[in-house]
Design a protein around this motif. Structure first.
Motif, PDB file in Angstrom:
ATOM      1  N   LEU A   1       0.858  -1.187   0.000  1.00 49.54           N
ATOM      2  CA  LEU A   1       0.000   0.000   0.000  1.00 49.54           C
ATOM      3  C   LEU A   1       0.889   1.230   0.000  1.00 49.54           C
ATOM      4  CD1 LEU A   1      -2.814   1.397   0.363  1.00 49.54           C
ATOM      5  CD2 LEU A   1      -2.382   1.284   2.829  1.00 49.54           C
ATOM      6  N   THR A   2       0.698   2.122  -0.963  1.00 47.42           N
ATOM      7  CA  THR A   2       1.482   3.358  -0.988  1.00 47.42           C
ATOM      8  C   THR A   2       0.563   4.563  -0.797  1.00 47.42           C
ATOM      9  OG1 THR A   2       1.350   3.697  -3.405  1.00 47.42           O
ATOM     10  CG2 THR A   2       3.147   2.325  -2.565  1.00 47.42           C
ATOM     11  N   GLY A   3       1.127   5.577  -0.142  1.00 43.00           N
ATOM     12  CA  GLY A   3       0.379   6.793   0.120  1.00 43.00           C
ATOM     13  C   GLY A   3       1.141   8.030  -0.302  1.00 43.00           C
ATOM     14  N   ALA A   4       0.690   9.159   0.170  1.00 39.64           N
ATOM     15  CA  ALA A   4       1.210  10.446  -0.290  1.00 39.64           C
ATOM     16  C   ALA A   4       2.702  10.606  -0.054  1.00 39.64           C
ATOM     17  CB  ALA A   4       0.454  11.582   0.392  1.00 39.64           C
TER      18      ALA A   4
ATOM     19  N   GLN B   1       2.694  -2.440 -13.321  1.00 47.18           N
ATOM     20  CA  GLN B   1       1.481  -2.789 -14.050  1.00 47.18           C
ATOM     21  C   GLN B   1       0.451  -3.475 -13.159  1.00 47.18           C
ATOM     22  OE1 GLN B   1       2.372  -4.941 -17.673  1.00 47.18           O
ATOM     23  NE2 GLN B   1       4.080  -3.600 -18.187  1.00 47.18           N
ATOM     24  N   ARG B   2       0.922  -4.256 -12.184  1.00 46.33           N
ATOM     25  CA  ARG B   2      -0.007  -4.916 -11.251  1.00 46.33           C
ATOM     26  C   ARG B   2      -0.357  -3.905 -10.164  1.00 46.33           C
ATOM     27  NH1 ARG B   2       2.993 -10.529 -10.003  1.00 46.33           N
ATOM     28  NH2 ARG B   2       4.764  -9.568 -11.083  1.00 46.33           N
ATOM     29  N   LEU B   3      -1.221  -2.966 -10.530  1.00 45.07           N
ATOM     30  CA  LEU B   3      -1.438  -1.762  -9.744  1.00 45.07           C
ATOM     31  C   LEU B   3      -2.927  -1.479  -9.638  1.00 45.07           C
ATOM     32  CD1 LEU B   3       0.007   0.760  -8.447  1.00 45.07           C
ATOM     33  CD2 LEU B   3      -0.151   1.814 -10.706  1.00 45.07           C
ATOM     34  N   LEU B   4      -3.356  -1.081  -8.453  1.00 43.56           N
ATOM     35  CA  LEU B   4      -4.753  -0.728  -8.234  1.00 43.56           C
ATOM     36  C   LEU B   4      -4.811   0.651  -7.600  1.00 43.56           C
ATOM     37  CD1 LEU B   4      -7.436  -3.122  -6.706  1.00 43.56           C
ATOM     38  CD2 LEU B   4      -7.486  -0.659  -6.346  1.00 43.56           C
ATOM     39  N   HIS B   5      -5.456   1.596  -8.281  1.00 42.45           N
ATOM     40  CA  HIS B   5      -5.642   2.952  -7.765  1.00 42.45           C
ATOM     41  C   HIS B   5      -6.952   3.003  -6.987  1.00 42.45           C
ATOM     42  CE1 HIS B   5      -2.507   5.490  -9.731  1.00 42.45           C
ATOM     43  NE2 HIS B   5      -2.503   4.523 -10.633  1.00 42.45           N
ATOM     44  N   MET B   6      -6.882   2.841  -5.677  1.00 41.21           N
ATOM     45  CA  MET B   6      -8.116   2.767  -4.899  1.00 41.21           C
ATOM     46  C   MET B   6      -8.830   4.118  -4.793  1.00 41.21           C
ATOM     47  SD  MET B   6      -6.765   2.245  -0.945  1.00 41.21           S
ATOM     48  CE  MET B   6      -8.426   2.345  -0.293  1.00 41.21           C
ATOM     49  N   HIS B   7      -8.123   5.215  -5.033  1.00 37.18           N
ATOM     50  CA  HIS B   7      -8.735   6.540  -4.974  1.00 37.18           C
ATOM     51  C   HIS B   7      -8.860   7.185  -6.346  1.00 37.18           C
ATOM     52  CE1 HIS B   7      -7.578   7.020  -0.443  1.00 37.18           C
ATOM     53  NE2 HIS B   7      -8.632   6.266  -0.631  1.00 37.18           N
ATOM     54  N   GLY B   8      -8.683   6.386  -7.411  1.00 39.10           N
ATOM     55  CA  GLY B   8      -8.856   6.909  -8.753  1.00 39.10           C
ATOM     56  C   GLY B   8      -7.566   7.418  -9.368  1.00 39.10           C
ATOM     57  N   GLU B   9      -7.715   8.026 -10.548  1.00 38.00           N
ATOM     58  CA  GLU B   9      -6.561   8.487 -11.320  1.00 38.00           C
ATOM     59  C   GLU B   9      -6.864   9.843 -11.943  1.00 38.00           C
ATOM     60  OE1 GLU B   9      -4.885   5.156 -13.840  1.00 38.00           O
ATOM     61  OE2 GLU B   9      -6.783   4.266 -13.219  1.00 38.00           O
ATOM     62  N   LEU B  10      -5.947  10.765 -11.769  1.00 39.68           N
ATOM     63  CA  LEU B  10      -6.156  12.103 -12.314  1.00 39.68           C
ATOM     64  C   LEU B  10      -5.977  12.131 -13.828  1.00 39.68           C
ATOM     65  CD1 LEU B  10      -6.925  14.901 -11.366  1.00 39.68           C
ATOM     66  CD2 LEU B  10      -4.518  15.452 -11.156  1.00 39.68           C
ATOM     67  N   THR B  11      -5.374  11.109 -14.388  1.00 41.31           N
ATOM     68  CA  THR B  11      -5.169  11.063 -15.835  1.00 41.31           C
ATOM     69  C   THR B  11      -6.406  10.542 -16.566  1.00 41.31           C
ATOM     70  OG1 THR B  11      -4.189   8.850 -15.622  1.00 41.31           O
ATOM     71  CG2 THR B  11      -2.686  10.743 -15.642  1.00 41.31           C
TER      72      THR B  11
ATOM     73  N   ALA C   1      13.317   6.547  -6.448  1.00 43.99           N
ATOM     74  CA  ALA C   1      13.877   5.201  -6.292  1.00 43.99           C
ATOM     75  C   ALA C   1      12.901   4.237  -5.631  1.00 43.99           C
ATOM     76  CB  ALA C   1      15.168   5.275  -5.473  1.00 43.99           C
ATOM     77  N   GLY C   2      11.969   4.763  -4.823  1.00 38.34           N
ATOM     78  CA  GLY C   2      10.955   3.905  -4.219  1.00 38.34           C
ATOM     79  C   GLY C   2      10.008   3.340  -5.265  1.00 38.34           C
ATOM     80  N   HIS C   3       9.541   4.198  -6.166  1.00 37.03           N
ATOM     81  CA  HIS C   3       8.683   3.741  -7.263  1.00 37.03           C
ATOM     82  C   HIS C   3       9.415   2.719  -8.135  1.00 37.03           C
ATOM     83  CE1 HIS C   3       6.923   7.865  -6.521  1.00 37.03           C
ATOM     84  NE2 HIS C   3       5.815   7.158  -6.560  1.00 37.03           N
ATOM     85  N   MET C   4      10.668   3.030  -8.452  1.00 37.03           N
ATOM     86  CA  MET C   4      11.442   2.150  -9.326  1.00 37.03           C
ATOM     87  C   MET C   4      11.671   0.786  -8.687  1.00 37.03           C
ATOM     88  SD  MET C   4      11.709   4.170 -11.878  1.00 37.03           S
ATOM     89  CE  MET C   4      12.845   3.265 -12.931  1.00 37.03           C
ATOM     90  N   ALA C   5      11.895   0.787  -7.376  1.00 37.40           N
ATOM     91  CA  ALA C   5      12.135  -0.479  -6.683  1.00 37.40           C
ATOM     92  C   ALA C   5      10.899  -1.363  -6.701  1.00 37.40           C
ATOM     93  CB  ALA C   5      12.568  -0.208  -5.247  1.00 37.40           C
ATOM     94  N   LEU C   6       9.721  -0.775  -6.535  1.00 35.92           N
ATOM     95  CA  LEU C   6       8.491  -1.561  -6.578  1.00 35.92           C
ATOM     96  C   LEU C   6       8.242  -2.124  -7.974  1.00 35.92           C
ATOM     97  CD1 LEU C   6       6.135   0.586  -4.331  1.00 35.92           C
ATOM     98  CD2 LEU C   6       7.245  -1.580  -3.765  1.00 35.92           C
ATOM     99  N   ALA C   7       8.592  -1.369  -9.004  1.00 34.92           N
ATOM    100  CA  ALA C   7       8.488  -1.884 -10.366  1.00 34.92           C
ATOM    101  C   ALA C   7       9.453  -3.046 -10.576  1.00 34.92           C
ATOM    102  CB  ALA C   7       8.757  -0.768 -11.373  1.00 34.92           C
TER     103      ALA C   7
ATOM    104  N   ASP D   1      -1.746  10.095  -8.773  1.00 37.02           N
ATOM    105  CA  ASP D   1      -0.752  10.400  -9.805  1.00 37.02           C
ATOM    106  C   ASP D   1      -0.401   9.121 -10.566  1.00 37.02           C
ATOM    107  OD1 ASP D   1       1.613   9.033  -8.524  1.00 37.02           O
ATOM    108  OD2 ASP D   1       1.216  10.512  -6.961  1.00 37.02           O
ATOM    109  N   ASP D   2       0.425   9.269 -11.592  1.00 35.54           N
ATOM    110  CA  ASP D   2       0.798   8.119 -12.428  1.00 35.54           C
ATOM    111  C   ASP D   2       2.272   7.759 -12.287  1.00 35.54           C
ATOM    112  OD1 ASP D   2       1.910  10.309 -13.694  1.00 35.54           O
ATOM    113  OD2 ASP D   2       1.136   9.819 -15.691  1.00 35.54           O
ATOM    114  N   LEU D   3       2.881   8.069 -11.128  1.00 36.09           N
ATOM    115  CA  LEU D   3       4.302   7.817 -10.949  1.00 36.09           C
ATOM    116  C   LEU D   3       4.622   6.330 -10.918  1.00 36.09           C
ATOM    117  CD1 LEU D   3       5.232  10.649  -8.412  1.00 36.09           C
ATOM    118  CD2 LEU D   3       5.691  10.544 -10.871  1.00 36.09           C
ATOM    119  N   HIS D   4       3.739   5.512 -10.361  1.00 38.49           N
ATOM    120  CA  HIS D   4       3.968   4.062 -10.390  1.00 38.49           C
ATOM    121  C   HIS D   4       4.001   3.549 -11.829  1.00 38.49           C
ATOM    122  CE1 HIS D   4       4.023   3.014  -6.173  1.00 38.49           C
ATOM    123  NE2 HIS D   4       2.896   3.658  -5.942  1.00 38.49           N
TER     124      HIS D   4
END
Length: 239
Positions: A8-11, A103-113, A70-76, A94-97
Protein backbone atom coordinates in the motif's frame (compact mmCIF):
# COMPACT_ATOMS: atom_id res chain seq x y z
CA UNK A 1 10.63 -16.78 0.43
CA UNK A 2 7.43 -14.81 0.52
CA UNK A 3 4.76 -16.04 -1.87
CA UNK A 4 2.15 -13.27 -1.87
CA UNK A 5 2.85 -9.61 -1.16
CA UNK A 6 0.50 -6.64 -0.91
CA UNK A 7 1.97 -3.13 -0.92
CA UNK A 8 0.00 0.00 0.00
CA UNK A 9 1.48 3.36 -0.99
CA UNK A 10 0.38 6.79 0.12
CA UNK A 11 1.21 10.45 -0.29
CA UNK A 12 4.64 10.11 1.31
CA UNK A 13 6.19 8.24 -1.61
CA UNK A 14 4.96 10.84 -4.12
CA UNK A 15 6.03 13.72 -1.90
CA UNK A 16 9.62 12.56 -2.34
CA UNK A 17 9.18 13.18 -6.07
CA UNK A 18 8.15 16.77 -5.38
CA UNK A 19 4.36 16.44 -5.37
CA UNK A 20 2.55 18.41 -2.71
CA UNK A 21 0.27 16.36 -0.53
CA UNK A 22 -3.39 17.29 -0.76
CA UNK A 23 -4.29 18.02 2.83
CA UNK A 24 -2.49 20.68 4.86
CA UNK A 25 -2.36 20.74 8.65
CA UNK A 26 -5.13 23.33 8.78
CA UNK A 27 -7.51 20.97 7.01
CA UNK A 28 -7.46 22.81 3.71
CA UNK A 29 -6.59 21.20 0.40
CA UNK A 30 -4.27 23.69 -1.26
CA UNK A 31 -6.18 26.63 0.24
CA UNK A 32 -9.60 25.18 -0.56
CA UNK A 33 -12.19 23.81 1.82
CA UNK A 34 -12.39 20.04 1.45
CA UNK A 35 -16.17 20.15 1.07
CA UNK A 36 -15.82 22.52 -1.90
CA UNK A 37 -13.38 20.49 -4.00
CA UNK A 38 -13.45 16.91 -2.74
CA UNK A 39 -17.10 15.97 -2.33
CA UNK A 40 -19.89 15.15 -4.80
CA UNK A 41 -21.89 18.02 -3.32
CA UNK A 42 -19.07 20.48 -3.98
CA UNK A 43 -18.84 19.32 -7.58
CA UNK A 44 -22.59 19.72 -8.01
CA UNK A 45 -22.42 23.28 -6.67
CA UNK A 46 -19.44 24.45 -8.70
CA UNK A 47 -18.00 21.97 -11.21
CA UNK A 48 -15.73 24.60 -12.73
CA UNK A 49 -14.04 25.26 -9.37
CA UNK A 50 -13.45 21.53 -8.91
CA UNK A 51 -12.07 21.22 -12.44
CA UNK A 52 -9.69 24.13 -11.85
CA UNK A 53 -8.50 22.51 -8.62
CA UNK A 54 -7.71 19.20 -10.29
CA UNK A 55 -6.29 20.88 -13.39
CA UNK A 56 -3.75 22.60 -11.14
CA UNK A 57 -2.76 19.17 -9.86
CA UNK A 58 -2.66 17.84 -13.43
CA UNK A 59 -0.30 20.64 -14.43
CA UNK A 60 1.93 19.85 -11.46
CA UNK A 61 2.14 16.20 -12.53
CA UNK A 62 3.17 17.18 -16.04
CA UNK A 63 5.51 20.13 -15.52
CA UNK A 64 8.53 18.03 -16.48
CA UNK A 65 10.14 18.18 -13.04
CA UNK A 66 8.12 15.40 -11.41
CA UNK A 67 9.58 11.94 -11.96
CA UNK A 68 9.34 8.56 -10.21
CA UNK A 69 11.84 8.20 -7.40
CA UNK A 70 13.88 5.20 -6.29
CA UNK A 71 10.95 3.90 -4.22
CA UNK A 72 8.68 3.74 -7.26
CA UNK A 73 11.44 2.15 -9.33
CA UNK A 74 12.13 -0.48 -6.68
CA UNK A 75 8.49 -1.56 -6.58
CA UNK A 76 8.49 -1.88 -10.37
CA UNK A 77 11.61 -4.04 -10.09
CA UNK A 78 9.90 -6.19 -7.46
CA UNK A 79 6.98 -6.74 -9.81
CA UNK A 80 9.31 -7.74 -12.63
CA UNK A 81 11.57 -10.10 -10.68
CA UNK A 82 9.41 -11.48 -7.86
CA UNK A 83 8.28 -15.01 -8.62
CA UNK A 84 5.22 -14.91 -6.35
CA UNK A 85 2.05 -12.84 -6.41
CA UNK A 86 2.27 -9.06 -5.97
CA UNK A 87 -0.39 -6.37 -5.80
CA UNK A 88 0.48 -2.68 -5.36
CA UNK A 89 -2.45 -0.67 -4.03
CA UNK A 90 -1.98 3.08 -4.13
CA UNK A 91 -3.97 5.83 -2.48
CA UNK A 92 -2.29 8.30 -4.85
CA UNK A 93 -4.02 9.62 -7.96
CA UNK A 94 -0.75 10.40 -9.81
CA UNK A 95 0.80 8.12 -12.43
CA UNK A 96 4.30 7.82 -10.95
CA UNK A 97 3.97 4.06 -10.39
CA UNK A 98 3.03 3.59 -14.04
CA UNK A 99 5.90 5.76 -15.20
CA UNK A 100 8.26 3.61 -13.15
CA UNK A 101 6.94 0.49 -14.89
CA UNK A 102 4.40 -0.97 -12.45
CA UNK A 103 1.48 -2.79 -14.05
CA UNK A 104 -0.01 -4.92 -11.25
CA UNK A 105 -1.44 -1.76 -9.74
CA UNK A 106 -4.75 -0.73 -8.23
CA UNK A 107 -5.64 2.95 -7.77
CA UNK A 108 -8.12 2.77 -4.90
CA UNK A 109 -8.74 6.54 -4.97
CA UNK A 110 -8.86 6.91 -8.75
CA UNK A 111 -6.56 8.49 -11.32
CA UNK A 112 -6.16 12.10 -12.31
CA UNK A 113 -5.17 11.06 -15.83
CA UNK A 114 -8.74 9.84 -16.45
CA UNK A 115 -12.21 11.29 -16.62
CA UNK A 116 -15.36 9.33 -15.80
CA UNK A 117 -18.83 9.41 -17.27
CA UNK A 118 -21.22 10.24 -14.42
CA UNK A 119 -23.96 8.08 -15.97
CA UNK A 120 -22.23 4.89 -17.18
CA UNK A 121 -19.11 5.13 -14.96
CA UNK A 122 -16.94 4.36 -18.01
CA UNK A 123 -13.49 5.97 -17.83
CA UNK A 124 -11.59 7.84 -20.52
CA UNK A 125 -7.90 8.67 -20.69
CA UNK A 126 -7.10 12.38 -20.60
CA UNK A 127 -4.05 13.82 -22.30
CA UNK A 128 -4.75 17.41 -21.25
CA UNK A 129 -6.48 19.26 -18.39
CA UNK A 130 -10.25 19.15 -17.98
CA UNK A 131 -12.36 21.38 -20.21
CA UNK A 132 -15.82 21.59 -21.76
CA UNK A 133 -14.79 19.42 -24.72
CA UNK A 134 -14.14 16.42 -22.46
CA UNK A 135 -17.32 14.43 -22.89
CA UNK A 136 -18.04 10.73 -23.00
CA UNK A 137 -18.67 8.63 -26.10
CA UNK A 138 -20.91 6.12 -24.32
CA UNK A 139 -24.09 8.19 -23.90
CA UNK A 140 -26.55 10.14 -26.02
CA UNK A 141 -26.42 12.97 -25.36
CA UNK A 142 -22.74 12.88 -24.41
CA UNK A 143 -22.07 13.53 -20.72
CA UNK A 144 -19.42 15.92 -19.45
CA UNK A 145 -16.68 13.88 -17.78
CA UNK A 146 -16.01 14.31 -14.08
CA UNK A 147 -12.60 13.70 -12.46
CA UNK A 148 -11.97 9.99 -11.95
CA UNK A 149 -11.16 10.63 -8.31
CA UNK A 150 -12.79 9.20 -5.19
CA UNK A 151 -14.24 12.02 -3.12
CA UNK A 152 -15.31 12.04 0.51
CA UNK A 153 -18.55 10.12 0.82
CA UNK A 154 -17.70 7.84 -2.13
CA UNK A 155 -16.50 4.24 -2.00
CA UNK A 156 -12.86 3.51 -2.96
CA UNK A 157 -12.26 1.27 -5.94
CA UNK A 158 -11.27 -2.38 -5.88
CA UNK A 159 -12.01 -3.19 -2.24
CA UNK A 160 -13.06 -6.76 -3.02
CA UNK A 161 -9.84 -7.40 -4.90
CA UNK A 162 -7.79 -5.81 -2.12
CA UNK A 163 -9.57 -7.86 0.53
CA UNK A 164 -8.93 -11.08 -1.37
CA UNK A 165 -5.22 -10.24 -1.72
CA UNK A 166 -4.90 -9.38 1.99
CA UNK A 167 -6.64 -12.60 3.00
CA UNK A 168 -3.92 -14.67 1.34
CA UNK A 169 -0.77 -12.53 1.56
CA UNK A 170 2.22 -13.40 3.74
CA UNK A 171 3.72 -9.88 3.66
CA UNK A 172 1.94 -6.52 3.81
CA UNK A 173 3.97 -3.33 3.35
CA UNK A 174 2.59 0.19 3.83
CA UNK A 175 4.75 2.99 2.41
CA UNK A 176 4.33 6.71 3.04
CA UNK A 177 0.86 6.53 4.54
CA UNK A 178 -0.44 6.94 8.05
CA UNK A 179 -2.98 4.20 7.41
CA UNK A 180 -5.32 5.82 9.93
CA UNK A 181 -8.31 6.43 7.62
CA UNK A 182 -10.67 3.60 6.81
CA UNK A 183 -10.94 1.45 4.82
CA UNK A 184 -7.14 1.47 4.42
CA UNK A 185 -6.75 1.55 8.21
CA UNK A 186 -8.20 -1.94 8.36
CA UNK A 187 -5.73 -3.45 5.90
CA UNK A 188 -3.04 -4.15 8.52
CA UNK A 189 -5.59 -5.78 10.83
CA UNK A 190 -6.72 -8.09 8.03
CA UNK A 191 -3.14 -9.02 7.12
CA UNK A 192 -2.25 -9.65 10.78
CA UNK A 193 -5.36 -11.76 11.25
CA UNK A 194 -4.34 -14.02 8.39
CA UNK A 195 -0.80 -14.48 9.68
CA UNK A 196 1.12 -12.14 7.38
CA UNK A 197 4.14 -10.12 8.41
CA UNK A 198 3.31 -6.41 8.37
CA UNK A 199 5.74 -3.53 7.98
CA UNK A 200 5.30 0.21 7.64
CA UNK A 201 7.80 2.61 6.08
CA UNK A 202 7.38 6.23 7.04
CA UNK A 203 9.29 9.40 7.81
CA UNK A 204 7.68 9.74 11.22
CA UNK A 205 8.03 7.53 14.27
CA UNK A 206 5.61 4.67 14.67
CA UNK A 207 2.40 5.50 16.49
CA UNK A 208 2.30 3.70 19.84
CA UNK A 209 -1.06 2.23 18.82
CA UNK A 210 0.27 0.98 15.49
CA UNK A 211 -0.73 -2.58 14.60
CA UNK A 212 2.28 -3.08 12.33
CA UNK A 213 4.81 -5.65 13.48
CA UNK A 214 7.76 -3.75 12.01
CA UNK A 215 8.41 -0.04 11.52
CA UNK A 216 11.17 1.29 9.27
CA UNK A 217 11.64 5.02 9.70
CA UNK A 218 13.13 7.04 6.87
CA UNK A 219 12.69 7.96 3.23
CA UNK A 220 10.91 5.50 0.98
CA UNK A 221 13.45 6.23 -1.74
CA UNK A 222 16.18 4.87 0.56
CA UNK A 223 14.42 2.09 2.45
CA UNK A 224 12.25 0.50 -0.25
CA UNK A 225 15.13 -0.39 -2.63
CA UNK A 226 16.98 -2.14 0.21
CA UNK A 227 13.85 -4.00 1.31
CA UNK A 228 13.12 -5.09 -2.25
CA UNK A 229 16.65 -6.45 -2.64
CA UNK A 230 16.24 -8.45 0.57
CA UNK A 231 12.92 -9.88 -0.62
CA UNK A 232 14.37 -10.87 -4.00
CA UNK A 233 17.25 -12.59 -2.22
CA UNK A 234 14.80 -14.66 -0.22
CA UNK A 235 15.36 -12.94 3.11
CA UNK A 236 12.60 -12.84 5.70
CA UNK A 237 12.02 -9.88 8.01
CA UNK A 238 13.24 -10.42 11.55
CA UNK A 239 14.03 -8.36 14.62
Amino acid sequence: MYQQIVVLTGAGISAESGLRTFRDQDGLWEEHKIEDVATPEGYARDPLLVERFYNARWQQFHNGAIEPNAGHMALAKLEKEFTGELLVVTQNIDDLHERAGSQRLLHMHGELTKGRCPRSQQTFLLTEPFGPKHTCTCCIPAQRLRPHVVWFGEMPFGLDRIQHALDSCDLFIAIGTSGTVYPAAGFVDTANHHGAQTVEINLVEADRHSQFQYHLQGKASEIVPKLVEDILQGKILSN
